[in-house]
Design a protein around this motif. Structure first.
Motif, PDB file in Angstrom:
ATOM      1  N   LEU A  73       0.833  -1.208   0.000  1.00  0.00           N
ATOM      2  CA  LEU A  73       0.000   0.000   0.000  1.00  0.00           C
ATOM      3  C   LEU A  73       0.867   1.258   0.000  1.00  0.00           C
ATOM      4  O   LEU A  73       0.541   2.248  -0.659  1.00  0.00           O
ATOM      5  CB  LEU A  73      -0.932   0.021   1.222  1.00  0.00           C
ATOM      6  N   GLU A  74       1.968   1.229   0.736  1.00  0.00           N
ATOM      7  CA  GLU A  74       2.833   2.413   0.822  1.00  0.00           C
ATOM      8  C   GLU A  74       3.529   2.693  -0.508  1.00  0.00           C
ATOM      9  O   GLU A  74       3.637   3.835  -0.927  1.00  0.00           O
ATOM     10  CB  GLU A  74       3.879   2.232   1.931  1.00  0.00           C
ATOM     11  N   PHE A  75       3.980   1.620  -1.177  1.00  0.00           N
ATOM     12  CA  PHE A  75       4.610   1.818  -2.483  1.00  0.00           C
ATOM     13  C   PHE A  75       3.590   2.317  -3.506  1.00  0.00           C
ATOM     14  O   PHE A  75       3.908   3.140  -4.355  1.00  0.00           O
ATOM     15  CB  PHE A  75       5.295   0.535  -2.975  1.00  0.00           C
ATOM     16  N   GLU A  76       2.363   1.832  -3.408  1.00  0.00           N
ATOM     17  CA  GLU A  76       1.338   2.301  -4.346  1.00  0.00           C
ATOM     18  C   GLU A  76       1.020   3.779  -4.108  1.00  0.00           C
ATOM     19  O   GLU A  76       0.701   4.512  -5.046  1.00  0.00           O
ATOM     20  CB  GLU A  76       0.090   1.419  -4.277  1.00  0.00           C
ATOM     21  N   ALA A  77       1.129   4.221  -2.852  1.00  0.00           N
ATOM     22  CA  ALA A  77       0.916   5.645  -2.558  1.00  0.00           C
ATOM     23  C   ALA A  77       2.012   6.494  -3.222  1.00  0.00           C
ATOM     24  O   ALA A  77       1.739   7.572  -3.754  1.00  0.00           O
ATOM     25  CB  ALA A  77       0.890   5.877  -1.050  1.00  0.00           C
ATOM     26  N   LEU A  78       3.247   5.992  -3.217  1.00  0.00           N
ATOM     27  CA  LEU A  78       4.334   6.711  -3.903  1.00  0.00           C
ATOM     28  C   LEU A  78       4.085   6.731  -5.406  1.00  0.00           C
ATOM     29  O   LEU A  78       4.251   7.752  -6.065  1.00  0.00           O
ATOM     30  CB  LEU A  78       5.687   6.029  -3.643  1.00  0.00           C
ATOM     31  N   SER A  79       3.668   5.571  -5.924  1.00  0.00           N
ATOM     32  CA  SER A  79       3.393   5.457  -7.352  1.00  0.00           C
ATOM     33  C   SER A  79       2.291   6.432  -7.761  1.00  0.00           C
ATOM     34  O   SER A  79       2.395   7.138  -8.768  1.00  0.00           O
ATOM     35  CB  SER A  79       2.989   4.011  -7.653  1.00  0.00           C
ATOM     36  N   PHE A  80       1.245   6.495  -6.945  1.00  0.00           N
ATOM     37  CA  PHE A  80       0.132   7.420  -7.201  1.00  0.00           C
ATOM     38  C   PHE A  80       0.647   8.857  -7.269  1.00  0.00           C
ATOM     39  O   PHE A  80       0.341   9.604  -8.190  1.00  0.00           O
ATOM     40  CB  PHE A  80      -0.919   7.301  -6.098  1.00  0.00           C
ATOM     41  N   ALA A  81       1.455   9.225  -6.294  1.00  0.00           N
ATOM     42  CA  ALA A  81       1.965  10.599  -6.237  1.00  0.00           C
ATOM     43  C   ALA A  81       2.834  10.907  -7.452  1.00  0.00           C
ATOM     44  O   ALA A  81       2.685  11.953  -8.087  1.00  0.00           O
ATOM     45  CB  ALA A  81       2.752  10.809  -4.946  1.00  0.00           C
ATOM     46  N   LEU A  82       3.716   9.966  -7.801  1.00  0.00           N
ATOM     47  CA  LEU A  82       4.594  10.170  -8.961  1.00  0.00           C
ATOM     48  C   LEU A  82       3.792  10.282 -10.251  1.00  0.00           C
ATOM     49  O   LEU A  82       4.040  11.157 -11.070  1.00  0.00           O
ATOM     50  CB  LEU A  82       5.563   8.994  -9.105  1.00  0.00           C
ATOM     51  N   ALA A  83       2.812   9.394 -10.410  1.00  0.00           N
ATOM     52  CA  ALA A  83       2.017   9.371 -11.648  1.00  0.00           C
ATOM     53  C   ALA A  83       1.294  10.693 -11.827  1.00  0.00           C
ATOM     54  O   ALA A  83       1.113  11.165 -12.944  1.00  0.00           O
ATOM     55  CB  ALA A  83       1.019   8.223 -11.615  1.00  0.00           C
ATOM     56  N   ASN A  84       0.906  11.303 -10.716  1.00  0.00           N
ATOM     57  CA  ASN A  84       0.109  12.509 -10.814  1.00  0.00           C
ATOM     58  C   ASN A  84       0.934  13.785 -10.722  1.00  0.00           C
ATOM     59  O   ASN A  84       0.488  14.844 -11.145  1.00  0.00           O
ATOM     60  CB  ASN A  84      -1.004  12.462  -9.769  1.00  0.00           C
ATOM     61  N   LEU A  85       2.157  13.659 -10.215  1.00  0.00           N
ATOM     62  CA  LEU A  85       3.096  14.788 -10.244  1.00  0.00           C
ATOM     63  C   LEU A  85       3.510  15.080 -11.679  1.00  0.00           C
ATOM     64  O   LEU A  85       3.677  16.216 -12.074  1.00  0.00           O
ATOM     65  CB  LEU A  85       4.385  14.430  -9.485  1.00  0.00           C
ATOM     66  N   SER A  86       3.671  13.974 -12.430  1.00  0.00           N
ATOM     67  CA  SER A  86       4.264  14.121 -13.759  1.00  0.00           C
ATOM     68  C   SER A  86       3.243  14.537 -14.808  1.00  0.00           C
ATOM     69  O   SER A  86       3.542  14.582 -15.987  1.00  0.00           O
ATOM     70  CB  SER A  86       4.950  12.806 -14.148  1.00  0.00           C
TER      71      SER A  86
END
Lengths: 218, 218
Positions: free
Chosen positions: B204-217
């Motif tokens: 879940l924590e890695f998916e939260a990072l992935s979510f943030a990265l996907a939407n930052l970019s």
């Protein structure tokens, strides 16, 4: 198909708890898909996610319009969309610093790669470890991280070193242009506000339970 | 010596973030103690805990009066007090359900016992595992948990089973009188409000990072 990543959706507005539930919904949807289920109601997703069906609808509505009144959500469609929302439809390049127990476990965990997290590099400071190979990844000298980041692209940095080294590793990662950091050290790392970080530490969580128990029983 | 667990201190008022910082301070104090340091300033604790010295003083003041103006905190005294506040000066009886990777790792981890978390029992549903011994703990049949809890005392329950089994394990634990649950399954468990739970899930924590990265970019 509607554009569910429309400019109407702003990252800043999405709370952590929503992202967490999106991950949980996706996990259930993947199971339902394997079982060949065509649709799922917000009631079922709510029960599995430990929330209400109103909350499920609210969580999903942030990202666009899903589901049909009376029919529920189409499992394959919602699965694909949630994967995309969570950024799991693509590869993230992960660099791990610290080839200890946690760093090595992560580098060798097949489920990590399956989700799109590709371990591109593994660093350590110990001369005994540098140069050895784990899961066909050669452990590099931590001193090389800054210069390697000029020619290689790293999305996510994983800090898997003891507490006292964590901040300096974080600084190196930030200087290397890494925008997301997963911290396994039992220490709060300081980073600029545009860097996303998560801290995972089992010890801290158990101590929180211990604290609650010690004070419940008084 | 002042009574730092006076009735003035109410559990409800202590935020999670404070408890987390207390754990971090304790970790640093234990290091300082080993190095033979006699005192530490709130400035140093603040830097190590990623916060301000005002916050350190505020965090500690909840539990009583510590430290001397101009001298800082006495390392051995504050260490003992923090251990006590966090409930680490005593043994907690831990029951683990699920003898898979996480459950077994925890049962075998020496640092866990050193902190006062004593694994009293380990349960699983698999006939192949029940009856075998891990770290001198015999794996018991999960069906026995409810009745065992009548004669043995368990403080903390650890859920280390797949998502689909987690809620039923939680229900059994609650029925058995367990007041604190650590959940490693990627699912939100529902429990009565007087039960303390923590969920630890790296995915879940890695998916939260992935979510943030996907939407930052974007």
């Amino acid at each position: 198909m509607k554009n569910f990543t429309s400019p109407l959706f702003h990252l800043k507005r999405v709370p952590d708890s929503t992202v967490r539930r999106l991950s949980l919904y996706l996990g259930f949807l993947e199971e339902l898909e394997q079982r060949g289920e065509a649709t799922v109601s917000s009631d079922v997703l709510a029960r599995l996610g430990g929330t209400t069906s109103a909350q499920v609808r609210k969580d999903l509505s942030i990202f666009g319009s899903f589901g049909k009144r009376g029919l529920g959500y189409f499992v394959p469609e919602l699965t694909v969309r949630l994967r995309d929302i969570l950024g799991l439809g693509r590869d993230w390049h992960v660099v791990i610093v610290g080839a200890g127990k946690i760093g090595l476990a992560l580098a060798q965990y097949p489920g990590f790669r399956e989700k799109g997290f590709q371990v591109s590099a593994l660093y350590d400071a110990s001369p005994a470890k540098v140069g050895t190979t784990v899961n066909s990844i050669q452990i590099r000298n931590i001193k090389r991280l800054a210069s390697d980041a000029c020619t290689e692209h790293f999305d996510i940095g994983v800090i898997a070193v003891p507490a006292e080294g964590a901040q300096s590793v974080a600084d190196t990662m930030v200087a290397a242009g890494i925008k997301a950091i997963m911290n396994f050290a039992p220490v709060q790392i300081a980073v600029p506000t545009d860097i996303v970080t998560r801290t995972v530490n089992m010890g801290l969580e158990f101590e929180a339970l211990s604290f609650a128990l010690a004070n419940l029983s008084k």
